[in-house]
Design an enzyme around this catalytic site. Sequence first.
Site, PDB file in Angstrom:
ATOM      1  N   GLU A   1      32.192  -9.001  58.074  1.00 37.52           N
ATOM      2  CA  GLU A   1      33.009  -9.360  56.903  1.00 37.52           C
ATOM      3  C   GLU A   1      33.310  -8.136  56.032  1.00 37.52           C
ATOM      4  O   GLU A   1      32.420  -7.317  55.755  1.00 37.52           O
ATOM      5  CB  GLU A   1      32.246 -10.414  56.074  1.00 37.52           C
ATOM      6  CG  GLU A   1      32.975 -10.817  54.804  1.00 37.52           C
ATOM      7  CD  GLU A   1      32.417 -12.074  54.140  1.00 37.52           C
ATOM      8  OE1 GLU A   1      31.492 -12.700  54.700  1.00 37.52           O
ATOM      9  OE2 GLU A   1      32.927 -12.415  53.057  1.00 37.52           O
TER      10      GLU A   1
ATOM     11  N   LYS B   1      23.413 -18.982  61.584  1.00 39.08           N
ATOM     12  CA  LYS B   1      23.900 -17.649  61.174  1.00 39.08           C
ATOM     13  C   LYS B   1      22.976 -17.079  60.112  1.00 39.08           C
ATOM     14  O   LYS B   1      22.533 -17.803  59.217  1.00 39.08           O
ATOM     15  CB  LYS B   1      25.337 -17.749  60.643  1.00 39.08           C
ATOM     16  CG  LYS B   1      25.894 -16.394  60.195  1.00 39.08           C
ATOM     17  CD  LYS B   1      27.410 -16.385  60.113  1.00 39.08           C
ATOM     18  CE  LYS B   1      27.981 -17.041  58.878  1.00 39.08           C
ATOM     19  NZ  LYS B   1      27.509 -16.463  57.601  1.00 39.08           N
TER      20      LYS B   1
ATOM     21  N   ASP C   1      27.476 -21.112  53.842  1.00 40.68           N
ATOM     22  CA  ASP C   1      26.924 -21.342  52.504  1.00 40.68           C
ATOM     23  C   ASP C   1      27.980 -21.020  51.439  1.00 40.68           C
ATOM     24  O   ASP C   1      27.735 -21.176  50.243  1.00 40.68           O
ATOM     25  CB  ASP C   1      25.610 -20.587  52.281  1.00 40.68           C
ATOM     26  CG  ASP C   1      25.745 -19.086  52.439  1.00 40.68           C
ATOM     27  OD1 ASP C   1      26.855 -18.603  52.741  1.00 40.68           O
ATOM     28  OD2 ASP C   1      24.724 -18.383  52.253  1.00 40.68           O
ATOM     29  N   SER C   2      29.191 -20.649  51.890  1.00 41.17           N
ATOM     30  CA  SER C   2      30.342 -20.586  50.983  1.00 41.17           C
ATOM     31  C   SER C   2      30.577 -21.949  50.329  1.00 41.17           C
ATOM     32  O   SER C   2      31.283 -22.041  49.322  1.00 41.17           O
ATOM     33  CB  SER C   2      31.607 -20.163  51.740  1.00 41.17           C
ATOM     34  OG  SER C   2      31.794 -20.964  52.889  1.00 41.17           O
TER      35      SER C   2
HETATM   36  O1  KIV Z   1      29.617 -18.830  54.185  1.00 39.08           O
HETATM   37  C1  KIV Z   1      30.644 -18.618  54.851  1.00 39.08           C
HETATM   38  O2  KIV Z   1      31.608 -19.396  54.835  1.00 39.08           O
HETATM   39  C2  KIV Z   1      30.692 -17.428  55.670  1.00 39.08           C
HETATM   40  C3  KIV Z   1      32.049 -16.999  56.154  1.00 39.08           C
HETATM   41  C4  KIV Z   1      32.808 -16.434  55.036  1.00 39.08           C
HETATM   42  C5  KIV Z   1      31.947 -16.070  57.299  1.00 39.08           C
HETATM   43  O3  KIV Z   1      29.700 -16.803  55.892  1.00 39.08           O
END
Ligand code: KIV
Length: 276
Positions: free
Chosen positions: A193, A123, A55-56
Amino acid sequence: MYVDNASAPARKPVTVPGLRAMKAEGRKIVMLTAYDASFAAQLEMNGVDVALVGDSLGMVVQGHRSTLPVTLDHMVYHTAAVARGLSATLLVADLPFMADRDVAHALEAGARLVGEAGAAMVKIEGAAPHILAAIKALVARAIPVCGHLGLTPQSVHKFGGFKIQGRAQAAADRVVEEALAVQAAGADLLVLEGVPVALGERVTRAVEIPVIGIGAGPHCDGQVLVIHDMLGITPGKRPKFSKDFLAGRDAVAAAIAAYAADVRSGAFPAPEHCFN
Ligand code: KIV
């Protein structure tokens, strides 16, 4: 021009049980984010083990200041696009903010991300009781789960910013307890993280499931980066834990291959990418 990954070198599909075997054999797991079919194909062709539709995307694709505005529809759209660029790479997709607010919503999100969009695993951030219940419910429906602990970006307001977690002894102990709880709930993988190197090592030793670090030091079972950070695409200050792998190279493919090689050899992350 369509995304043609037919020329990708044939390799055995990466599977969920295969990730545990990689930890047991001491083979580092290479993970990168992707948000579209073209970059997914680059990951596929350069031997990345796991693609994460994080969700980045709310920050690096949509231009928000946090991941919180990302919706389930956004995640399904980008996950389906990434799935079209992959063949052997394992695909993991994030449950966005509040898609985990109760078991029913988590199951709905899991069903859409896996059944409709083509992810193999979802995730989910945190280890609060409702998150552990959601993990158990997803796993009971044969949806594999990756936990996410430490600096969980969906908790940015609670943390008062994107701040390193687990520096004090009690906070570090709590992260280890959370990792054990996430594993006991049935997760098959864990992203850790933004924690000090020593805590990254402690968590990695404490659990049997593979731990993928991002700003968690070199002792994790694998590493993940946001692709825009490791290609130096997004303007502004790059996070300390990331590295511009495109610098000094002439192609995205070469940068991804260099990242994969450095994770596998242990050359990345180097001390300057770590928190002590
Ligand atoms: O949203 C994302 O890209 C992530 C990574 C930074 C692990 O959760």
